[in-house]
Design a protein around this motif. Sequence first.
Motif, PDB file in Angstrom:
ATOM      1  N   GLU A   9     -10.316  14.781   3.950  1.00 35.20           N
ATOM      2  CA  GLU A   9     -10.385  16.009   3.822  1.00 35.20           C
ATOM      3  C   GLU A   9      -9.631  16.694   3.277  1.00 35.20           C
ATOM      4  O   GLU A   9      -9.696  18.096   3.182  1.00 35.20           O
ATOM      5  CB  GLU A   9     -10.647  16.332   5.305  1.00 35.20           C
ATOM      6  N   LEU A  10      -8.401  16.495   3.324  1.00 38.76           N
ATOM      7  CA  LEU A  10      -7.361  17.013   2.466  1.00 38.76           C
ATOM      8  C   LEU A  10      -6.861  16.512   1.275  1.00 38.76           C
ATOM      9  O   LEU A  10      -7.049  17.290   0.310  1.00 38.76           O
ATOM     10  CB  LEU A  10      -6.138  17.135   3.486  1.00 38.76           C
ATOM     11  N   ASP A  32      -9.232  20.334  12.067  1.00 39.15           N
ATOM     12  CA  ASP A  32      -9.177  21.716  12.437  1.00 39.15           C
ATOM     13  C   ASP A  32      -7.818  22.133  11.645  1.00 39.15           C
ATOM     14  O   ASP A  32      -6.658  22.185  12.227  1.00 39.15           O
ATOM     15  CB  ASP A  32      -8.691  22.215  13.967  1.00 39.15           C
ATOM     16  N   PHE A  33      -7.977  22.665  10.348  1.00 38.09           N
ATOM     17  CA  PHE A  33      -6.749  23.035   9.682  1.00 38.09           C
ATOM     18  C   PHE A  33      -6.163  24.334  10.023  1.00 38.09           C
ATOM     19  O   PHE A  33      -5.140  24.576   9.383  1.00 38.09           O
ATOM     20  CB  PHE A  33      -7.175  22.895   8.113  1.00 38.09           C
ATOM     21  N   ALA A  61      -2.118  23.775   8.733  1.00 41.11           N
ATOM     22  CA  ALA A  61      -2.368  24.956   8.047  1.00 41.11           C
ATOM     23  C   ALA A  61      -1.494  24.984   6.881  1.00 41.11           C
ATOM     24  O   ALA A  61      -1.660  25.297   5.680  1.00 41.11           O
ATOM     25  CB  ALA A  61      -2.469  26.389   8.756  1.00 41.11           C
ATOM     26  N   ASP A  62       0.000  24.551   7.204  1.00 41.18           N
ATOM     27  CA  ASP A  62       0.955  24.577   6.353  1.00 41.18           C
ATOM     28  C   ASP A  62       1.007  23.286   5.449  1.00 41.18           C
ATOM     29  O   ASP A  62       1.144  23.756   4.332  1.00 41.18           O
ATOM     30  CB  ASP A  62       2.395  24.625   7.048  1.00 41.18           C
ATOM     31  N   LEU A  63       0.500  22.238   5.928  1.00 43.48           N
ATOM     32  CA  LEU A  63       0.225  21.074   5.260  1.00 43.48           C
ATOM     33  C   LEU A  63      -0.745  21.343   4.109  1.00 43.48           C
ATOM     34  O   LEU A  63      -0.792  21.057   2.950  1.00 43.48           O
ATOM     35  CB  LEU A  63      -0.089  19.828   5.953  1.00 43.48           C
ATOM     36  N   LYS A  64      -2.010  21.985   4.475  1.00 43.90           N
ATOM     37  CA  LYS A  64      -3.060  22.371   3.604  1.00 43.90           C
ATOM     38  C   LYS A  64      -2.609  23.245   2.660  1.00 43.90           C
ATOM     39  O   LYS A  64      -2.822  22.988   1.405  1.00 43.90           O
ATOM     40  CB  LYS A  64      -4.102  22.845   4.485  1.00 43.90           C
ATOM     41  N   ARG A  65      -1.873  24.267   2.739  1.00 43.38           N
ATOM     42  CA  ARG A  65      -1.369  25.268   1.828  1.00 43.38           C
ATOM     43  C   ARG A  65      -0.434  24.478   0.803  1.00 43.38           C
ATOM     44  O   ARG A  65      -0.446  24.537  -0.371  1.00 43.38           O
ATOM     45  CB  ARG A  65      -0.470  26.180   2.726  1.00 43.38           C
ATOM     46  N   VAL A  90       8.219  18.437   6.598  1.00 42.89           N
ATOM     47  CA  VAL A  90       7.475  17.565   5.481  1.00 42.89           C
ATOM     48  C   VAL A  90       8.537  17.192   4.279  1.00 42.89           C
ATOM     49  O   VAL A  90       9.343  17.998   3.708  1.00 42.89           O
ATOM     50  CB  VAL A  90       6.137  18.062   4.847  1.00 42.89           C
ATOM     51  N   PHE A  91       8.691  15.974   3.910  1.00 40.03           N
ATOM     52  CA  PHE A  91       9.398  15.425   2.673  1.00 40.03           C
ATOM     53  C   PHE A  91       8.504  15.094   1.522  1.00 40.03           C
ATOM     54  O   PHE A  91       7.393  14.225   2.093  1.00 40.03           O
ATOM     55  CB  PHE A  91      10.316  14.416   3.131  1.00 40.03           C
ATOM     56  N   ILE A  92       8.480  15.192   0.334  1.00 39.44           N
ATOM     57  CA  ILE A  92       7.582  14.709  -0.634  1.00 39.44           C
ATOM     58  C   ILE A  92       8.526  13.742  -1.618  1.00 39.44           C
ATOM     59  O   ILE A  92       9.272  14.370  -2.313  1.00 39.44           O
ATOM     60  CB  ILE A  92       6.863  15.747  -1.384  1.00 39.44           C
ATOM     61  N   SER A  93       7.679  12.736  -2.137  1.00 40.53           N
ATOM     62  CA  SER A  93       8.470  11.837  -3.131  1.00 40.53           C
ATOM     63  C   SER A  93       7.313  11.883  -4.055  1.00 40.53           C
ATOM     64  O   SER A  93       6.221  11.490  -3.876  1.00 40.53           O
ATOM     65  CB  SER A  93       8.806  10.635  -2.616  1.00 40.53           C
ATOM     66  N   THR A  94       7.701  12.157  -5.351  1.00 41.11           N
ATOM     67  CA  THR A  94       6.766  12.002  -6.360  1.00 41.11           C
ATOM     68  C   THR A  94       7.205  11.112  -7.585  1.00 41.11           C
ATOM     69  O   THR A  94       8.538  11.259  -7.651  1.00 41.11           O
ATOM     70  CB  THR A  94       6.473  13.373  -7.072  1.00 41.11           C
ATOM     71  N   THR A  95       6.346  10.426  -8.140  1.00 47.17           N
ATOM     72  CA  THR A  95       6.786   9.524  -9.246  1.00 47.17           C
ATOM     73  C   THR A  95       5.790   9.894 -10.393  1.00 47.17           C
ATOM     74  O   THR A  95       4.687  10.167 -10.199  1.00 47.17           O
ATOM     75  CB  THR A  95       6.736   8.027  -8.979  1.00 47.17           C
ATOM     76  N   GLY A  96       6.388  10.164 -11.550  1.00 49.66           N
ATOM     77  CA  GLY A  96       5.620  10.463 -12.815  1.00 49.66           C
ATOM     78  C   GLY A  96       5.577   9.264 -14.000  1.00 49.66           C
ATOM     79  O   GLY A  96       6.804   8.602 -14.043  1.00 49.66           O
ATOM     80  N   LEU A  97       4.506   9.210 -14.354  1.00 52.74           N
ATOM     81  CA  LEU A  97       4.293   8.213 -15.599  1.00 52.74           C
ATOM     82  C   LEU A  97       4.101   8.917 -16.939  1.00 52.74           C
ATOM     83  O   LEU A  97       3.403   9.901 -16.840  1.00 52.74           O
ATOM     84  CB  LEU A  97       3.215   7.212 -15.383  1.00 52.74           C
ATOM     85  N   GLY A  98       4.782   8.621 -18.060  1.00 47.39           N
ATOM     86  CA  GLY A  98       4.517   9.170 -19.345  1.00 47.39           C
ATOM     87  C   GLY A  98       4.639   8.346 -20.728  1.00 47.39           C
ATOM     88  O   GLY A  98       4.956   7.058 -20.382  1.00 47.39           O
TER      89      GLY A  98
END
Length: 352
Positions: A35-36, A12-13, A118-122, A154-162
């Motif tokens: 689902e997400l 139930d988002f 709902a906020d996570l989905k957004r 929510v905290f988000i960590s991202t790693t990029g490869l180039g």
Amino acid sequence: MSIKKDYVRPIDFRHGRVDMNHGAGGRASAQLVEELFARAFDNEALRQGNDGALLPAPPPGHRLVMATDAHVISPLFFPGGDIGALAVHGTVNDVAMLGATPLYLSASFVLEEGFPLADLKRIVESMAAAARAAGVPIVTGDTKVVEQGKGDGVFISTTGLGSVPSGREIGGARARPGDVVLVSGTIGDHGVAVLSQRESLEFETSIESDSAALHGLVARLLAAVPEGSVRTLRDPTRGGLATTLNEVCRQSGVGMLLDEAAIPVKPQVAAACELLGLDPLYIANEGKCIVVCDPAVAEGALEALRAHPLGRDAARIGSVTDDPQRFVQMATAFGGRRVVDWLSGEPLPRIC
């Protein structure tokens, strides 16, 4: 009443919230991923369904570039962006600042129990849209849940490869006396946009974050000038323009002299900073880059930046000097000079 075989109630988002089961590694975790995350970030590498992604090797003659970021902004949604798009843009830009082409991203989420789905989905959908727009897929990731009160939404960590062509050397240690300093646009937009949302401040003119992926702008710049003529690229995020330039001076063992009148600042950002007692030189940006280049190509570099939608307000703001003290100095509008020192303290916490 008949029950469908193997039926699983959809998440139930609209009204649901993150609970500890979503991070426990069981059925609820798998359902949230399916689902997400998998649906939003869908791509061939992610569909492999493994704990990592099998990726093709970079083109012959290229080297790999890797960058990583943790994003802990408050508020999570702000004029012109949100933590999801910011997480993509921030890491794509770090890869691009080495003159590389960003290829892939990974994403790690730390969610607080009770966070609205709902906020996570957004956030996830915004992140997916930013990755698609940048042409840089999110190919692997992870999700953890912490107990309520032990996180902040929510905290988000991202790693990029180039990948970057062999022989291309762009970095903070390569600035030389006589080089020219350019900036790709107005400074302080992101920090003031976040602050205005956080403190519910209203200004006569809306101020939006400049959050954007800069690799297209960088590619146009590098294609317009001879290889090796761009010495340094940096995105002035935390600590703003002033702190970033001090970092370059320390790495290169040089000084800089800036022209205060040449530094582009939107009138509404300048007014907001004056009202709040802040200096736009120290305010975070998320869609601007600093270019240090050979003076012989400065006009061509400026032209290339201004020809791109993200560089319309690009300006020449100073030069690199021979200074063993490694000072960044400013020629002020009043005809004097002042030292532009490192950021001291934290004027805007949780900004990126």
